[in-house]
Design a protein around this motif. Sequence first.
Motif, mmCIF file in Angstrom:
data_model
loop_
_atom_site.group_PDB
_atom_site.id
_atom_site.type_symbol
_atom_site.label_atom_id
_atom_site.label_comp_id
_atom_site.label_asym_id
_atom_site.label_seq_id
_atom_site.Cartn_x
_atom_site.Cartn_y
_atom_site.Cartn_z
ATOM 1 N N GLU A 1 -40.707 10.684 -3.216
ATOM 2 C CA GLU A 1 -40.624 11.732 -4.217
ATOM 3 C C GLU A 1 -39.525 12.725 -3.853
ATOM 4 O O GLU A 1 -39.434 13.151 -2.696
ATOM 5 C CB GLU A 1 -41.963 12.485 -4.344
ATOM 6 C CG GLU A 1 -43.094 11.649 -4.909
ATOM 7 C CD GLU A 1 -43.737 10.728 -3.884
ATOM 8 O OE1 GLU A 1 -43.578 10.978 -2.674
ATOM 9 O OE2 GLU A 1 -44.354 9.736 -4.296
ATOM 10 N N PRO A 2 -38.714 13.093 -4.806
ATOM 11 C CA PRO A 2 -37.670 14.090 -4.529
ATOM 12 C C PRO A 2 -38.279 15.389 -4.014
ATOM 13 O O PRO A 2 -39.286 15.865 -4.543
ATOM 14 C CB PRO A 2 -37.003 14.304 -5.898
ATOM 15 C CG PRO A 2 -37.369 13.095 -6.702
ATOM 16 C CD PRO A 2 -38.701 12.629 -6.184
ATOM 17 N N GLY A 3 -37.702 15.921 -2.985
ATOM 18 C CA GLY A 3 -38.159 17.184 -2.421
ATOM 19 C C GLY A 3 -39.336 17.079 -1.473
ATOM 20 O O GLY A 3 -39.710 18.058 -0.847
ATOM 21 N N ALA A 4 -39.949 15.902 -1.361
ATOM 22 C CA ALA A 4 -41.084 15.734 -0.444
ATOM 23 C C ALA A 4 -40.592 15.801 0.997
ATOM 24 O O ALA A 4 -39.495 15.354 1.313
ATOM 25 C CB ALA A 4 -41.791 14.416 -0.713
ATOM 26 N N LYS A 5 -41.410 16.346 1.860
ATOM 27 C CA LYS A 5 -41.025 16.481 3.262
ATOM 28 C C LYS A 5 -41.595 15.371 4.134
ATOM 29 O O LYS A 5 -41.010 15.003 5.134
ATOM 30 C CB LYS A 5 -41.473 17.841 3.797
ATOM 31 C CG LYS A 5 -40.745 18.992 3.147
ATOM 32 C CD LYS A 5 -41.177 20.310 3.719
ATOM 33 C CE LYS A 5 -40.423 21.431 3.046
ATOM 34 N NZ LYS A 5 -40.830 22.751 3.501
#
Length: 196
Positions: free
Chosen positions: A106-110
């Motif tokens: 997922e975009p932005g997931a860490k």
Amino acid sequence: MCNEAARRIELGLLREDWGQTGIPLRFPEGPPNMAPLDGFRITEQTTIIRAAADAPAEAELVTRRWSWPGPGGKPVYNYRSDGRRLVEGRCLIPVDSFYEFTAPEEPGAKRKTKWAFRLVGHDWFCIAGLFRRDPAVGEAFTMLTCPPGPDIAPYHSRQVVVLGREQWANWLDPRVPSAELTQPLPAGSLTVERVG
């Protein structure tokens, strides 16, 4: 590299399945605690199977630490099998799955994405390993790696050496060349599932 695996195998099932090898299995330190481990990690303890030192035609199940300290202090938890003749200290690490991690989907997931790999048609299997005594931590083991098979390649550039039941006895026999057994698996050997 594999830095987490799961062992949710009951001792009775392990003994029953191991019996198919024809190699007696003993417990020199008493029956181990086989409480389910949804994930064991580097420096933690789990069970390994190895040839008995005083009776090489028999095997023993003991609990040992995963990894020993390397020359720079970093843990040696995976060890490349490529091009090596591995004779001494062979062991099997019973697991029902091992995990690999990829960049977050997922975009932005860490957090990285976690994937569980299992051997098709088996409740559990073994990863090929080596054990040795280390002055700092006592006896410890490492998991062997090889180039990835097609099931692993999309997720990682290496894979642990997965051994099915038909290979367990051979891995504990130092007369069998290690290169014959430390190979990537063919396509369709492993299932993969996103977890976590």
